[in-house]
Design an enzyme around this catalytic site. Structure first.
Site, PDB file in Angstrom:
ATOM      1  N   LYS A  67       0.844  -1.216   0.000  1.00 46.52           N
ATOM      2  CA  LYS A  67       0.000   0.000   0.000  1.00 46.52           C
ATOM      3  C   LYS A  67       0.874   1.259   0.000  1.00 46.52           C
ATOM      4  CE  LYS A  67      -2.006  -1.045   3.920  1.00 46.52           C
ATOM      5  NZ  LYS A  67      -1.263  -2.287   4.198  1.00 46.52           N
ATOM      6  N   ARG A 108      -9.536   1.561   8.662  1.00 45.73           N
ATOM      7  CA  ARG A 108      -9.165   0.192   8.991  1.00 45.73           C
ATOM      8  C   ARG A 108     -10.246  -0.514   9.793  1.00 45.73           C
ATOM      9  NH1 ARG A 108      -3.395   0.738   8.725  1.00 45.73           N
ATOM     10  NH2 ARG A 108      -2.303  -1.173   9.241  1.00 45.73           N
ATOM     11  N   ARG A 141      11.877  -5.715   4.615  1.00 46.35           N
ATOM     12  CA  ARG A 141      11.624  -4.285   4.394  1.00 46.35           C
ATOM     13  C   ARG A 141      12.617  -3.391   5.135  1.00 46.35           C
ATOM     14  NH1 ARG A 141       5.813  -1.816   5.392  1.00 46.35           N
ATOM     15  NH2 ARG A 141       6.069  -2.676   7.485  1.00 46.35           N
ATOM     16  N   ARG A 188      11.425  -1.596  10.849  1.00 46.28           N
ATOM     17  CA  ARG A 188      10.379  -1.220  11.796  1.00 46.28           C
ATOM     18  C   ARG A 188      10.271  -2.236  12.927  1.00 46.28           C
ATOM     19  NH1 ARG A 188       5.213   0.249   8.115  1.00 46.28           N
ATOM     20  NH2 ARG A 188       4.197  -0.867   9.806  1.00 46.28           N
ATOM     21  N   ARG A 190      -0.464  -8.736  13.297  1.00 48.22           N
ATOM     22  CA  ARG A 190      -1.006  -7.685  12.424  1.00 48.22           C
ATOM     23  C   ARG A 190      -1.894  -8.283  11.336  1.00 48.22           C
ATOM     24  NH1 ARG A 190       4.373  -5.053  10.705  1.00 48.22           N
ATOM     25  NH2 ARG A 190       3.135  -4.022   9.113  1.00 48.22           N
TER      26      ARG A 190
END
Ligand code: AP5
Ligand code: MG
Length: 216
Positions: free
Chosen positions: A15, A90, A129, A162, A173
């Site tokens: 996203k 969300r 990431r 992160r 998550r």
């Protein structure tokens, strides 16, 4: 008339990557709830402290503070032509609040690209990431490596991993997404706004599908 695009999809599907590209191509503002929370954490605000306690566990930040943060953000001048919302709404309550906010500007959600991929794809994307400190640009050790290890190609700032990209938090998550955010798929499908996009394709292919979807 302003254009509002909601990027829907599970954690790690791309996203943020696509919202940044789309913002560049369309001139619309990129509004990421996750980035706004991370800015607050960096600046040690009260909101940041509250958000961090939920984010570190992979849980959602409560609706009231999240909605208030987005309401303030999309009222700023750079959102006058519209915005690409990434990570918001969300929950159904957030979606209702967004509809109300936009109605206040005489607008509505125009397009909801729903980018999807299997859980294995999500886990491998999040575990590789690297995110830039200054502006949240994202890279991937294998799929989208920076030219220089540990340095953002776009602004030269440091790349970091992160805290919530640890495997156990990623699993939570994904679970929270299925329980609390997935109902929005039906919500926007019934509203006639949902556009399904295969997120397992290479970055450029996803961008092409998105550009086609939002230019209709
Ligand atoms: P947030 O920051 O929104 O995280 P998320 O939804 O979990 O999504 P991610 O940012 O992890 O993934 P992404 O889809 O943006 O993928 P990306 O482009 O980076 O939220 C974090 C937390 O904040 C939440 O858990 C919650 O606590 C809180 N929060 C935020 N919004 C909230 C709200 N509205 N309400 C309540 N709480 C909220 O890509 C991932 C990786 O894959 C990158 O390395 C990238 O380079 C790579 N990649 C991307 N696309 C491709 C591709 N096509 N092929 C190969 N690699 C790719
Ligand atoms: Mg993101």
């Amino acid at each position: 008339m302003a254009t509002y695009i909601v990027m829907l999809g599970p954690p790690g599907v791309g996203k943020g990557t696509q919202a940044k590209i789309l913002a560049e191509k369309t001139g619309l503002a990129h509004v990421s709830s996750g980035d706004l929370f991370r800015d607050n954490i960096k600046n040690q605000t009260e909101l940041g402290q509250l958000a961090q306690s939920f984010m570190n566990k992979g849980e959602l930040v409560p609706d009231d503070v999240t909605i208030a943060m987005i309401r303030e953000r999309i009222a700023r001048p750079d959102c006058q032509a519209g915005a690409i919302l990434d990570g918001f709404p969300r929950t159904p309550a957030q979606a209702d609040a967004l509809k109300q906010m936009l109605a206040g500007f005489g607008g509505d959600v125009d397009y909801v690209p729903f980018i999807n991929a299997d859980d294995e794809v999500l886990v491998s994307r999040l575990s590789g990431r690297w995110t830039c400190r200054a502006n949240g640009h994202v890279f991937h050790a294998t799929f989208n490596p920076p030219q220089k290890t540990g340095v953002c190609d776009l602004d030269g700032s440091e790349l970091y991993q992160r805290d919530d990209d640890k495997v156990e938090t990623v699993i939570r998550r994904i679970q929270v997404y299925s329980e609390q955010t997935a109902p929005l798929i039906k919500y926007y499908r019934e509203a006639g706004k949902l556009i399904e996009i295969d997120g397992a394709q290479p970055i450029e292919h996803v961008t092409a599908a998105l550009m086609k979807a939002v230019s209709k």
